[in-house]
Scaffold this motif. Structure first.
Motif, short mmCIF file in Angstrom:
data_model
loop_
_atom_site.label_atom_id
_atom_site.label_comp_id
_atom_site.label_asym_id
_atom_site.label_seq_id
_atom_site.Cartn_x
_atom_site.Cartn_y
_atom_site.Cartn_z
N ALA A 1 89.09 62.01 30.40
CA ALA A 1 90.06 63.10 30.37
C ALA A 1 90.68 63.30 29.00
O ALA A 1 91.35 64.31 28.77
CB ALA A 1 91.16 62.85 31.40
N GLU A 2 90.50 62.35 28.09
CA GLU A 2 91.11 62.44 26.76
C GLU A 2 90.11 62.84 25.68
O GLU A 2 90.47 63.52 24.72
CB GLU A 2 91.75 61.11 26.39
N LYS A 3 88.85 62.42 25.85
CA LYS A 3 87.83 62.74 24.87
C LYS A 3 86.48 62.85 25.57
O LYS A 3 86.13 61.97 26.37
CB LYS A 3 87.76 61.66 23.78
N PRO A 4 85.71 63.90 25.32
CA PRO A 4 84.42 64.04 26.00
C PRO A 4 83.48 62.89 25.65
O PRO A 4 83.41 62.44 24.50
CB PRO A 4 83.87 65.37 25.46
N CYS A 5 82.78 62.41 26.65
CA CYS A 5 81.77 61.37 26.46
C CYS A 5 80.41 62.02 26.67
O CYS A 5 80.12 62.54 27.76
CB CYS A 5 81.99 60.24 27.45
N VAL A 6 79.58 62.02 25.64
CA VAL A 6 78.32 62.77 25.64
C VAL A 6 77.16 61.80 25.53
O VAL A 6 77.17 60.90 24.68
CB VAL A 6 78.28 63.80 24.50
N PHE A 7 76.15 61.99 26.38
CA PHE A 7 74.91 61.22 26.31
C PHE A 7 73.76 62.17 25.99
O PHE A 7 73.70 63.29 26.52
CB PHE A 7 74.63 60.52 27.64
N GLY A 8 72.85 61.70 25.14
CA GLY A 8 71.70 62.51 24.79
C GLY A 8 71.72 62.87 23.32
O GLY A 8 72.68 62.62 22.59
N SER A 9 70.64 63.47 22.89
CA SER A 9 70.49 63.79 21.47
C SER A 9 71.36 64.98 21.06
O SER A 9 71.82 65.05 19.93
CB SER A 9 69.02 64.08 21.16
N ALA A 10 71.56 65.95 21.97
CA ALA A 10 72.39 67.11 21.64
C ALA A 10 73.86 66.72 21.57
O ALA A 10 74.31 65.81 22.27
CB ALA A 10 72.19 68.22 22.67
N LYS A 11 74.60 67.41 20.70
CA LYS A 11 76.01 67.10 20.53
C LYS A 11 76.84 68.37 20.61
O LYS A 11 77.35 68.87 19.62
CB LYS A 11 76.25 66.41 19.17
N PRO A 12 76.98 68.93 21.80
CA PRO A 12 77.78 70.15 21.93
C PRO A 12 79.26 69.87 21.72
O PRO A 12 79.74 68.76 21.95
CB PRO A 12 77.50 70.60 23.36
N ASP A 13 79.97 70.87 21.27
CA ASP A 13 81.42 70.76 21.06
C ASP A 13 82.11 71.03 22.39
O ASP A 13 82.22 72.18 22.83
CB ASP A 13 81.88 71.75 20.00
N LEU A 14 82.57 69.99 23.05
CA LEU A 14 83.16 70.11 24.37
C LEU A 14 84.66 69.90 24.38
O LEU A 14 85.28 69.95 25.44
CB LEU A 14 82.50 69.11 25.33
#
Length: 1121
Positions: free
Chosen positions: A360-373
Motif C-alpha cells: 500500500a506504500e510502494k508498488p512491488c513489481v515482478f518481471g522485466s517491465a517496469k511500469p510507473d504505478l
C-alpha cells in the motif's frame, strides 16, 4: 532439509530492503534452531489430507459435471432480455447479474456454446489443502468459447453480463442432472461482486453416511464452477490500472467522469489468467521440492491470522501466497530465491519479504517491465506481475496490506529471537480475535445510509470502507498528527451465498474498525498543528489543517511566542481520546455519528471495572514521593550506630502493581502501610546467634522509631509490631511509621550475618534433619524477603515506565484472580511476572498497548501454558544465555523426577536474578499454589479465553470476573460488620475491654478513641482467620478466597480423603460408618479379619470452624443442604 546450499542473484526491480531480507532469510535459515524445522515437519504430516478418503467421490462428480455441461444444447445469439426471460420461465432460475444489472431495453445479445476448455485449478490440484482450513473447495474453471464473446466486451460490464448468463444456463442444467444429490447455490468468487460462481455441495458427503458404512468420515467439500474468459482474448494493454472501462451509469446514460476503474480492470485481467497461473504454479512445484511445503505453511500462517483470498478476509490468501513465492523462484533477472531451499526456509524468506514490503506504500513489481504505478497507489495496494499484467493485490484494501505487513514484521521479530518459542506463536496461536489485537473496536451501523457504489464496481461497502480509512488514517496515523495509532484495520462484512431462484442479497454496510494505539502519543490531549507564519507555504499548511479539522482547529500561542493551529480534546484516557477523535472526524467528513446508534465502541469495559484513570498514576507517584521522604528522614538520623546502605520498597503499591492505588488520609480502618526493608553497612558487631540477631533487630527498630519521633515531633508516630512466629530464629518484629500527613510505612531490618548463619546450618551435616530442613525454609524466606523482593520491585517499576499498559494490566489480572477466589493461593509476584511475560515475549503480536489487550493476552497465555512440563522463564536482564535457560529447564525436569506428584513444587517461574524457579511459587516450604489450584487457574483461563473468542467485541467483560460458586462444597460467609470493627485498632484500647456485640468499650466515659486514628494491622483479620483454617484443616478442605474485600471463603472437600478403614493417627476427624465393615482381604489385612469403616466427619469439622470464627462468621452454606 535446511542444509542445502544457498544461491543468490540480485533482484533489480524489488526494493533494496526486500532483497536484503530475502538473502538474510535464506542464509540464516540454515543456522536456525532445528526444533522449529522438526516441529514444522511434524505439523505438515499432521495437517495433510488423505485425498482419497477425505474427498471421496470428488473426481467422479467432476466428470459428471463436465459431461453434463458438454451436453448442453447450444443456441445462437439472442437479445439479452429475451434470453433471460426464457431461461427464468423455463427453469425457474435467476441470472446472477452484477450490480448494476443490464437495462431491459439493452441491445446486448447472448449465446451459449460448448466451453472451450475445462480445468480443475487451485489447492486440490496442487495437493496443498489442510485439514484445519475453514472449507474445502474444489475449483473447476470453464472457459467461455470465443464465438460468444466480442472484442469490446471488456467495456461497461458486457463480459460480466454474458458470463452471468452462461453460468445460469450451466446451473439450470446441473440442477436438473444432479437432482437431490447436491445442493446448488450462487456465491461471489472471493467476495468479488462482479464474479458470481456456482457452488455445488454434495449431500452424500455427510459424515454420518460414512460412519454408517464403517469408513472413515469424509470432509464436507464443495465444488465451485467458475466461468472465465479465454486466455489472451482481451488485450492486456487496454486493461491497465489507469483505464476507464465503465462508461455507463446505473440508468444506462454515459458517465462523463474519467475516473479510472482499477478494480474492474484487474478483475477482467484475472479472468484470463486462471490457466497461465496454473502453469506457473506447476512449474514451481517441479523446480523446487520445498515449494508445496512452503505453501502449506503459508496457508496455516495466513489462516491463523484471519487472512484469506476473500475480500472480507483481506484479499490475500493461499493463491496469492503461492503465486508470490513462485514469482520469487522464477529464473532470469527476477530470480530472488534458490530452488534448493527447503519448505521452512522458503516460508521464512517470504515472511521476511512481506515484513519489508508494504504493497500500500510502494508498488512491488515482478518481471522485466517496469511500469510507473506510483500514481495508482491511491486506488489500493499494488503487487504487479508485469508478465501477465495483473495486480495480484487488487482484492486488498490499504488496511489489509498494512495488517499483513505488520503481522509479517511481528513474525520476523519472533523468528529472529533465539530465546523465544518459534513454532507455537507462528502456527498454533490464533491471532484473528479483534479483542486480542486491537485496543479499540468500533462498529459502524450504516444500513440506512445511502452511498454511491462508484464506477469501479467494488460495491457500496467498499467505497465507504475506503473513505472511513482515509479519514481515520489522516487523523490518527499520519506523522503530521503525531502518529497516535500504529494501525487501523477495516473489517468489511462477508458476502453471503444465495439461492438459484432468489435475488442477490443486499450489501450489509456494517463495518468493524480496529485501532492499535501508540501508547505514548495516544494519551496526548493537545495537538499542535502547523505554525501560523507569514509565508505562503505556512498559510497553505494552515488552510489544509483547518479544512481537515473544521471548527475544532483554533490558534494558540506557545513558548517562544509561536502561534500554531491547535486541537484541544476533552478526554483524558487514550481510549476516550481515540473515541472522541474518531467520532468527531467521521462526523465532519462523512456525516457519520450524528445518530446515537451509528457508532458503537468496544474495548473500554475492562478498565471501567476497576475505574482505571490517569489520576491513578499520580497516586502511585505520590506514594513513591512519600517513600522518598521517608528514606530521607531515616538517612538524616545522626545517632544510628550503623550507616544506612539501602532502604528498598517491597510492596505492590510502590511498584504500581496493587489493585487499588495507595491513598493517604483519614480512614475508618487503620492505614495500609507500605512495606520496605532497610540494610546497613557490614559490621562485626552483630551477634553470632540467630536468636540474638532477632532480639537485636527489635532493639534497632525501637531506636529507629525513637529517633524518628524525636527528629520530627508531632509529625511522626511509630509503633513496634510483633510477628506470630513459630520459632525464635525467624524475624520477630517490624516497625510501623505513621506520618501525620497520611502515609504509613512498615520497616524490617536486613542482616547479612543472618543469611550466613542460615547457610551454615543448611550445610551442617552433623545437625538433625529437621533443623536443617527448618533452616532451608528460613533461608528461602530470608532471600525472598530481603534479596529477591527489592530486585523484583525495582524491575517491575522500571518496566511499568517502559510499558505504559503494564501497570493497569497487572491490576486487572489481580482483580481477575480476586474475583475467582484464587488470590490466596498465588503470590503477587507470580501474577506480576505472568503478566510481564506477555510484554517481554509478546509473540505473535507486539507488546500490548492497552490494559484490555494485555489482560486478554495474559489469560490466553495462562490457558496455553503447560506448567507441568514448561517453566516460565523471563529474561529480566536482557542478557540471559541459552545455557542458563537450559539449566532452568533441566532443574524443572529434576524437580518432576524427585516430586512426580508435585506436592512440593508445582509452578516453576525463573528470572535472570532468581534462577531457582521456586522463590515466587513456594511460601514457607509449601507449594503456592497446589496442583489442584493451578489446574483450576488453567481451567478458568481456558473458559475465559473461549468466551472472549466466541463473544468477540460484544462481550460483557463483567462475565469474566463472576466466580462460579456452585463449584464449592462449602461457602463461609464472613460478617462484614465484625470485620470492619476488627479493623479498628487503637493505641490505648485493650481489645479484651471491647464489647463483643457492639464493638465499643463497656463504659462510654472510658472511650479513649476520640480524636485518635486507628493503627495499621499486622494482618487483615479475614486473611489471618483463613491461615488458621488452612493450618488446621489443610487435609480435608481446600480453601479459596479473593482480595481484601472478599467476605466469602469457598472450600472443597479433598477427594483423596475418602471412606477408609479405621486406624490410629488418621489425618483428620473421622466418624464410623454405621453398619458397614470392610471384609477380610480388601485392605489393611494386618488390622484383623474385619475393620470398621470410617468417613470424614464433615459436620464436626464445619462445627469447629463455626466455633473458631465466632462472630466473624455470618453463616456457613453447605452444598446440597
Amino acid at each position: 532439509m535446511d542444509s542445502a546450499p544457498v544461491k543468490r542473484r540480485k533482484l533489480a526491480h524489488v526494493q533494496d530492503g526486500a532483497e536484503i531480507a530475502l538473502q538474510s532469510a535464506a542464509s540464516t535459515g540454515i543456522s536456525r534452531s532445528r526444533a522449529f524445522v522438526l516441529e514444522a515437519e511434524e505439523l505438515l504430516d499432521s495437517v495433510r489430507l488423505d485425498y482419497g478418503t477425505a474427498l471421496e467421490g470428488v473426481d467422479d462428480l467432476l466428470h459428471r459435471i463436465k459431461d453434463a455441461v458438454e451436453g448442453i444444447k447450444s443456441h445462437d445469439p439472442r437479445p439479452l432480455a429475451e434470453a433471460v426471460s426464457k431461461l427464468e420461465k423455463k427453469h425457474k432460475i435467476k441470472v446472477p447479474f452484477p450490480d448494476p444489472p443490464p437495462q431491459e431495453n439493452s441491445n446486448y445479445k447472448v449465446a451459449f456454446a460448448k466451453p472451450a476448455q475445462f480445468n480443475v485449478v487451485g489447492s486440490y490440484v496442487s495437493k496443498t489443502m489442510v485439514k484445519t482450513q475453514k472449507d474445502h473447495g474444489v475449483d473447476m474453471v470453464i472457459a467461455l468459447p470465443e464465438e460468444i464473446l466480442q472484442e469490446k466486451d471488456y467495456l461497461d460490464l458486457r463480459y460480466f453480463y454474458k458470463r452471468a448468463y452462461y453460468l445460469a444456463v450451466v446451473a439450470a442444467t446441473l440442477r436438473k442432472k444432479l437432482g437431490s444429490e447436491s445442493q446448488l447455490s450462487y456465491e461471489s468468487l472471493n467476495g468479488n461482486p462482479l464474479c458470481p460462481v456456482l457452488a455445488i455441495q454434495p449431500t452424500a458427503s455427510n459424515p454420518k453416511d460414512s460412519e454408517q458404512s464403517g469408513a472413515k468420515a469424509s470432509l464436507d467439500y464443495r465444488i465451485r464452477i467458475i466461468p472465465c474468459a479465454p486466455d489472451g482474448f482481451f488485450s492486456k494493454a487496454k486493461l491497465h490500472l489507469g483505464a476507464t472501462l465503465v462508461r455507463k451509469g446505473r440508468e444506462g446514460d454515459l458517465n462523463t467522469s474519467s475516473e479510472p476503474t482499477p478494480f474492474y480492470n484487474s478483475t477482467i485481467a484475472a479472468e484470463t489468467c486462471f490457466l497461465s497461473y496454473l502453469k506457473v504454479l506447476r512449474q514451481a512445484e517441479k523446480k523446487c521440492a520445498g515449494f508445496k511445503n512452503a505453501c502449506i505453511l503459508g496457508r496455516i500462517w495466513l489462516q491463523q491470522r484471519g487472512f484469506g483470498g476473500d475480500i472480507s478476509r483481506g484479499g490475500f490468501g493461499h493463491f496469492e501466497w503461492a503465486v508470490l513465492l513462485a514469482l520469487l523462484l522464477q529464473g532470469g533477472e527476477s530470480k530472488a530465491l534458490s530452488s534448493s531451499l527447503s519448505g521452512t526456509q522458503l516460508f521464512k524468506a517470504l515472511v521476511q519479504f512481506l515484513s519489508v514490503t508494504n504493497f500500500a506504500e510502494k508498488p512491488c513489481v515482478f518481471g522485466s517491465a517496469k511500469p510507473d504505478l506510483e500514481p495508482h497507489l491511491e486506488s489500493g495496494p499494488i503487487l504487479y506481475d508485469s508478465t501477465r499484467q495483473l495486480n495480484l493485490a487488487f482484492k486488498m484494501g490499504p488496511w489489509s496490506a498494512a495488517l499483513l505487513h505488520q503481522h509479517a514484521r511481528w513474525t520476523r521479530s519472533l523468528l529472529a529471537d533465539s530465546t523465544a518459542n518459534h513454532f507455537n506463536p507462528t502456527f498454533i496461536l490464533k491471532t484473528d480475535v479483534p479483542s486480542l489485537s486491537f485496543d479499540l473496536i468500533a462498529r459502524l451501523n450504516l444500513d440506512g445510509t445511502p452511498e454511491q457504489a462508484g464506477s469501479d464496481s467494488r460495491g457500496q461497502t467498499w467505497q465507504l470502507s475506503t473513505k472511513v480509512y482515509r479519514v481515520l488514517k489522516g487523523a490518527l496515523v499520519d506523522k503530521e498528527m503525531g502518529e497516535r495509532a500504529r494501525l487501523i484495520h477495516i473489517q468489511p462484512p462477508a458476502s453471503p451465498s444465495w439461492s438459484l431462484d432468489g435475488p442477490k442479497p443486499n450489501e450489509n454496510s456494517s463495518l468493524e474498525i480496529g485501532i492499535l494505539f501508540d501508547p505514548v502519543n495516544m494519551a496526548r490531549a493537545v495537538d499542535r498543528g502547523p505554525s501560523a507564519g507569514p509565508s505562503a507555504e505556512e498559510k497553505e499548511e494552515c488552510e489544509a489543517f483547518r479544512k481537515f479539522w473544521g471548527n475544532k482547529s483554533e490558534l494558540r500561542r506557545f513558548e517562544r511566542d509561536t502561534i500554531r493551529e491547535t486541537l484541544i480534546w476533552n478526554s483524558t484516557t487514550p481510549f476516550e481520546l481515540c473515541e472522541e477523535i474518531m467520532r468527531y472526524i467521521l462526523g465532519v467528513h462523512l456525516r457519520i455519528g450524528h445518530l446515537h446508534n451509528e457508532i458503537s465502541v468496544y474495548g473500554n469495559g475492562l478498565p471501567a471495572l476497576l475505574s482505571l484513570k490517569p489520576a491513578d498514576t499520580a497516586l502511585f507517584n505520590a506514594a513513591k514521593k512519600a517513600f522518598g521522604t521517608f528514606e530521607r528522614d531515616i538517612r538524616d538520623l545522626d545517632d544510628l550506630p550503623l550507616r544506612v546502605r539501602q532502604i528498598a520498597p517491597i510492596c505492590p503499591e510502590l511498584r504500581q502493581a496493587s489493585v487499588k492505588p495507595p491513598t493517604h488520609g483519614l480512614s475508618k480502618s487503620g492505614p495500609r502501610p507500605l512495606e520496605c526493608v532497610i540494610s546497613f553497612e557490614a559490621s562485626g558487631k552483630w551477634p553470632e546467634s540467630l536468636v540474638a540477631i532477632q532480639r537485636t533487630k527489635i532493639a534497632f527498630l525501637l531506636m529507629i522509631g525513637s529517633l524518628l519521633e524525636r527528629s520530627k515531633p508531632g509529625e511522626i508516630k511509630t509503633h513496634i509490631g510483633l510477628v506470630d512466629a513459630k520459632h525464635e530464629t525467624e524475624n520477630l518484629a517490624f516497625l510501623d511509621v505513621l506520618y501525620e500527613s497520611g502515609p504509613a510505612f512498615r520497616l524490617r531490618i536486613h542482616s547479612d550475618l543472618e543469611e550466613s548463619l542460615l547457610e551454615r546450618q543448611v550445610k551442617d551435616k552433623t545437625a538433625e534433619q529437621y533443623l536443617r530442613q527448618r533452616a532451608t525454609t528460613l533461608l528461602a524466606t530470608f532471600r525472598r524477603l530481603y534479596t529477591n523482593l527489592p530486585l523484583h520491585n525495582q524491575y517491575i517499576s522500571t518496566c511499568a515506565t517502559r510499558f505504559p499498559a503494564l501497570s493497569p494490566t497487572i491490576r486487572l489480572v489481580k482483580h481477575w484472580f480476586n474475583g475467582h477466589k484464587l488470590s490466596y493461593h498465588f503470590t503477587d509476584e507470580f501474577i506480576e511476572l505472568a503478566v510481564l511475560r506477555v510484554f517481554l515475549s509478546p509473540y505473535p503480536w507486539d507488546a500490548p498497548t492497552s490494559a484490555s489487550t494485555g489482560f486478554m493476552r495474559t489469560l490466553l497465555f495462562l490457558a496455553h501454558w503447560d506448567w507441568r512440563a514448561d517453566p516460565l522463564i523471563l529474561d529480566t536482564s536482557g542478557e540471559m544465555a541459552a545455557t542458563d535457560r537450559t539449566s532452568i529447564a533441566t532443574r524443572l525436569e529434576a524437580w518432576r523426577k524427585i516430586d512426580p506428584s508435585m506436592n512440593h513444587t508445582v509452578l516453576f517461574v525463573a528470572t535472570a536474578q532468581e534462577p531457582s524457579g521456586v522463590a515466587w511459587t513456594t511460601v514457607d516450604g509449601e507449594a503456592k499454589p497446589s496442583k489442584v489450584v493451578a489446574a483450576r487457574m488453567t481451567s478458568l483461563a481456558k473458559s475465559a479465553s473461549r468466551l472472549i473468542r466466541e463473544q468477540g467485541a460484544e462481550l460483557d467483560c463483567r462475565r469474566l470476573f463472576v466466580p462460579s460458586v456452585k463449584d464449592y462444597d462449602v461457602l463461609i460467609h464472613l460478617n462484614n460488620k465484625a470485620l470492619k470493627s476488627t479493623l479498628k485498632t487503637y493505641t490505648n484500647i485493650d481489645p479484651e475491654d471491647e464489647d463483643e456485640t457492639l464493638g465499643r468499650p463497656r463504659f462510654k466515659n472510658l472511650d479513649e478513641r476520640t480524636g485518635q486514628e486507628p493503627l495499621p494491622l499486622a494482618q487483615h483479620p479475614a486473611e489471618l482467620f483463613l491461615e488458621h483454617l488452612s493450618a488446621a484443616y489443610d487435609g480435608p478442605l481446600v480453601f479459596f478466597r479473593g482480595g481484601v474485600e472478599d467476605n466469602t471463603i469457598g472450600a472443597i472437600w479433598n477427594p483423596q480423603m475418602q471412606r477408609r478403614s479405621f486406624r490410629i493417627n488418621l489425618p483428620t476427624s473421622y466418624k464410623p460408618v454405621a453398619g458397614q465393615k470392610r471384609s477380610k482381604g480388601d485392605e489393611d489385612e494386618n488390622e484383623g479379619d474385619e475393620a470398621e469403616l470410617v468417613d470424614v466427619n464433615k459436620e464436626a469439622i464445619l462445627s469447629e470452624i463455626a466455633r473458631i470464627g465466632v462472630d466473624l462468621i455470618d453463616n456457613i452454606e453447605v452444598k446440597g443442604v
